[in-house]
Design an enzyme around this catalytic site. Structure first.
Site, short mmCIF file in Angstrom:
data_model
loop_
_atom_site.label_atom_id
_atom_site.label_comp_id
_atom_site.label_asym_id
_atom_site.label_seq_id
_atom_site.Cartn_x
_atom_site.Cartn_y
_atom_site.Cartn_z
N HIS B 57 7.13 9.81 13.50
CA HIS B 57 7.90 9.38 14.67
C HIS B 57 8.10 10.52 15.67
CE1 HIS B 57 8.75 5.59 12.73
NE2 HIS B 57 9.30 6.18 11.69
N HIS B 219 7.78 0.49 12.77
CA HIS B 219 6.71 0.59 11.77
C HIS B 219 5.83 -0.64 11.87
CE1 HIS B 219 10.51 2.35 10.39
NE2 HIS B 219 9.74 3.40 10.16
#
Ligand SMILES: Nc1ncnc2c1ncn2[C@@H]1O[C@H](COP(=O)(O)OP(=O)(O)O)[C@@H](O)[C@H]1O
Ligand SMILES: Nc1ncnc2c1ncn2[C@@H]1O[C@H](COP(=O)(O)OP(=O)(O)O)[C@@H](O)[C@H]1O
Ligand SMILES: [Mg+2]
Ligand SMILES: [Mg+2]
Ligand SMILES: [Mg+2]
Ligand SMILES: [Mg+2]
Lengths: 212, 332, 332, 212
Positions: B57, B219
């Site tokens: 991330h 995700h």
């Protein structure tokens, strides 16, 4: 016999490690159908790390379970680390002061493991997770014991319930974990965590029985 | 696969090595290979700020370690929660005796690992309290706020909580303001192309070319619906139509806007979307006090953007405006 | 096409609007819609720093407007030189009477437009001198340095030139140090996936999956060769094998390293490459004084990385270490 | 006649605008083969902007060319802006003080335009660019004039040379601009800039001739 010695039962942990190593690919294959296909990899990684830590040491059941639980908590993140870490840690704590593992002690071990998991996970029976194996297994053991069955019979009941619970996940829609995002599409295949939990419970059950 | 990696199973290890080499002016390693800390942590007399989450991330989560931000971060595998041990070690590294605020996102794995870590921290006598970010409007209806995931709003939560801690706030004060921050924050994501975890080698979800998934998670969690790809202006409107009534944001409000790319969407396009976002907010009488546009919270090379809006009061504004120095957010 | 845009012919206009809304603390618009300036420009008594180039390279070029960096930037269409007028207007906005250093990259269009702008600036009595970045080793043999393109080394050239100007350097001093910076800088790029100009709608070059183009340019200009994709470590080595002998960099040198993603390559992968870059340099006795890793000079959503190494002397080091505040580079 | 009036020749600029607008798609098509396919778009954008600026005004040749050159420089970046901007700007400057456009004046105009372009671009004849049209055209005009041909004959020579130069680019390998990266693969197709330059030169030539 109605009990076995904590000191003799480190072999249960050895068998757990062997089982998970053997089922690695099968577990990943199942996870691949409605998950991300890594359940066998995750489990094998943790159990093999534990194997390395135990290598060359002697350990009784509670010590072996403690190492297994700690390894999962320390080295495996995601959901499996805390869930199985908690399971083995609670089992270990419930018997660490016992020399003899009786049916009563074992009942406390498996009950503690369920409570520990429920302490950190909101999953319920029917959500398509390892709890669909674990909770019926625990209940079957406890019920058998309360019905006056001997330790071996209790273990048989536990193993049978574990298998039934595992198989029940096939028709469930996932309400927890990665697969829950698939909704109806998650129906029709077994749950990966319930599968590994089936192997774990029945390995404990069978190995314990062989020690009686 | 156009991944630039070595052994795909060790991308996190390799990345951490490069990260620490590059940013030794801000972060340092700890005894736990999966925990990085602010080089001055624990900061004497300050509540510690901890977070953690799966990798992939960037700049989250380790990029928000720094001055007036996070003190220690637990690092997980790609898209997978850090271990309980990593969270515990991060808590230990951050604690100066004034307690630790663990500000993280609402995911099953993180919840469980943080809980395990807190049990152990308690035994060590470290006081830990948590705020669990749940800013993603698209992840559950408003009636089930506790099921919502945390997404880019976490950056604003860290900014606010980190500032409060540096201002000398007590653990309860830090927790209260971080909770207020996330309670007043709403996010939504639009996905236009999936991403590939190096060790997996193929995308773990699909977004067809020419379509967009409204409400996608960090995700690839599925969103509200899949639509033909819209223009930037219409995407801005679509996102605000979800966010604005949810809080709701109202005329007269002052807000912070964070528009983040999901990884591979050029920053140029993010500014194009932001332009319309600010226009619409202004039309509705909502004043943008400050905005952040860029890759603040990504998902490998996913394409798309997330929009986060936080309603300000005086306390939140003071926290947002405080200077900060981290890899992902530098503010004077 | 997973582009998030409105009318593809107006992406630059739309992007500029969003950029200015977001960064009004640093930049401001000018009368020329294709010129942005530092909000305090022209800075009294300081040599003006100007650059410019095609769009699509975020944060370059406008992201390097700011304190101790560039005063004004001319903005072109995607991958296409700004107009002569834009360069001229940028020069006018930057000039405080001490002259203007125009520090740009070696591309035919930019060369011609800057030349035209300089002719007109001369008529207006503004002194303009130029440094033309040519740091891309792969774009021509060492015997034809003047043919080499400018790539991410431009960021270091601006950093150095901008610092010198802020230190009070004269136009000749600024030009000399910026020229020294670029003369001591070498870059090379590796491309792993192409990019698509919104108005064109399909990639204007190809990189097959599983291959990498060594020496690729910032607009997809072909490089030295196409190879099967290597590991991050081998890519680091491959790039240094091109860069190190070219200057050459030698044991005992101190350097700045800038490793930039080309757009869509996750920053995680950039750190993985950087890790090996620093290891190799260290093995060779070359000391990394400072490193920058991230999306500093991109090409829309191209995949790949560029590596830039600059050899330092005391003057360059002082300039590199000076604080700076811009969108693309913030340094305290 | 051996000359035409600057004041009457704004029509040359009008014809240039019309020609480029008409050839827009053809120019882009040619650029698409070995370039990025935008040459017609770029040229049309600039010439149409100039048309708008001139609309409703009166202008002689030098004024029209000045506006055209300035528009290209101000509104069209890339390479075409400065190259054609320079070409028209230099042509305009070479005749802005002249009432009559004679062959001598025209020779100066076209010579200045070549020099202006060479001032900013290193391109040579043979590099596969607009200079492969422009330079032979200029030389043909100047040679014809020096050989004593009249203005109309000089313009004919210029147009013929422009066409020949343009066609010569087909067999050249690009050494400049975007196409140069293709190496040998750039051979076999006409150059886009040489094509637009052919239209420009011959439009100037033919329109000028019609004014004589
Ligand atoms: N919150 C939860 N409570 C109980 N079990 C869970 C939970 N989340 C996931 N699981 C179990 O985890 C299994 C998947 O494990 P694994 O593949 O190792 O992790 P991941 O989903 O992170 O890839 C599921 O099949 C399910 O049984
Ligand atoms: N440096 C240069 N000198 C002369 N002509 C050039 C140069 N660079 C490009 N050209 C001409 O420009 C033409 C392409 O123009 P155009 O398509 O409008 O620009 P771009 O190549 O930027 O897309 C080429 O066909 C060539 O004739
Ligand atoms: Mg997983
Ligand atoms: Mg899994
Ligand atoms: Mg072109
Ligand atoms: Mg072009």
């Amino acid at each position: 016999m109605s009990s076995f010695k904590n000191a003799d039962a480190g072999v249960i942990v050895d068998q757990l490690i062997k089982t998970i190593q053997k089922e690695r690919d099968y577990l990943s294959e199942i996870d691949g159908k409605i998950g991300d296909g890594d359940h066998g990899i995750n489990m094998n990684k943790g159990f093999t790390m534990c194997e390395k830590k135990l290598e060359g040491t002697t350990y009784n059941l509670s010590e072996g379970l403690t190492t297994l639980g700690e390894t999962l908590l320390e080295d495996i993140g995601g959901s499996m680390g805390p869930l199985y870490g908690m399971l083995f840690d609670e089992m270990a704590q419930a018997c660490e002061d016992e020399e003899e593992i009786t049916a009563d002690v074992f009942a406390e071990m498996i009950t503690a493991s369920v409570e520990g998991i429920q302490d950190i996970s909101p999953a319920q029976v029917g959500d398509k997770s390892l709890l669909d194996t674990l909770i019926p297994a625990k209940e079957a053991f406890v019920e058998a014991k309360e019905a006056g069955k001997d330790f071996a019979e209790c273990l048989d009941a536990m193993n049978a319930a574990a298998e039934k619970g595992w198989q029940s996940t096939k028709d469930l829609v996932a309400k927890i974990g990665r697969a829950s995002r698939l909704g109806e599409r998650s129906r029709g295949v077994l749950d990966a965590g319930a599968t590994s939990c089936y192997f774990i419970i029945t390995t404990i059950g069978s190995t314990a029985k062989s020690l009686l | 696969m156009n991944r630039i990696v070595n052994n795909p199973d060790f991308v996190v290890e390799d990345m951490l090595k490069g990260f620490v080499k590059t940013h030794k002016d801000i972060v340092s390693t700890t005894e736990d290979a999966r925990v990085l800390k602010y080089k001055n942590a624990p900061v004497e007399g300050k509540v510690g700020i901890v977070t953690g989450g799966g990798s992939g991330h960037k700049p989250a989560f380790i990029g928000y370690i720094g001055e007036n931000l996070c003190d220690a971060v637990a690092v997980g595998e790609i898209f997978s929660s850090p271990t309980a041990k990593a969270f515990l070690d991060a808590i230990k590294e951050a604690d100066s005796g004034k307690g630790v605020a663990c500000l993280y996102g609402n995911y099953a794995g993180d919840n469980m690992n943080v809980k395990m870590a807190m049990r152990k921290a308690k035994k060590l006598g470290i006081e830990v309290k948590t705020v669990v970010a749940n800013d993603d409007c698209a992840s559950a209806p408003k009636t089930e706020l506790e099921k919502r995931r945390g997404v880019a709003g976490e950056v604003l939560m860290w900014k606010v909580g980190g500032a409060k801690a540096s201002m000398g706030g007590s653990l309860d004060e830090v927790i209260a303001v971080a909770q207020k921050a996330i309670d007043n924050t709403r996010s939504v994501g639009i996905g236009t192309a999936p991403c590939t975890i190096p060790a997996v080698g193929h995308p773990n979800f699909q977004i067809e070319d020419g379509t967009m998934e409204v409400g996608i998670g960090h995700h690839g969690e599925p969103g509200i619906n899949v639509q033909p790809l819209k223009t930037a202006d219409d995407i801005a409107e679509e996102m605000l139509d979800i966010i604005i009534p949810d809080l709701p944001f109202e005329s007269g409000d002052e807000v912070v806007v964070l528009l983040s790319g999901l990884g591979a969407t050029p920053v140029m396009e993010q500014y194009i979307v932001y332009n319309r976002v600010e226009e619409i907010l202004t039309e509705k009488g909502i004043k943008v006090h400050r905005s952040y546009v860029g890759n603040y919270f990504t998902s490998l090379e996913m394409m798309g953007v997330t929009l986060t809006v936080m309603k300000l009061d005086d306390e939140l504004k003071e926290c947002i405006d405080m200077p900060a120095n981290s890899v992902g957010l530098k503010q004077f």
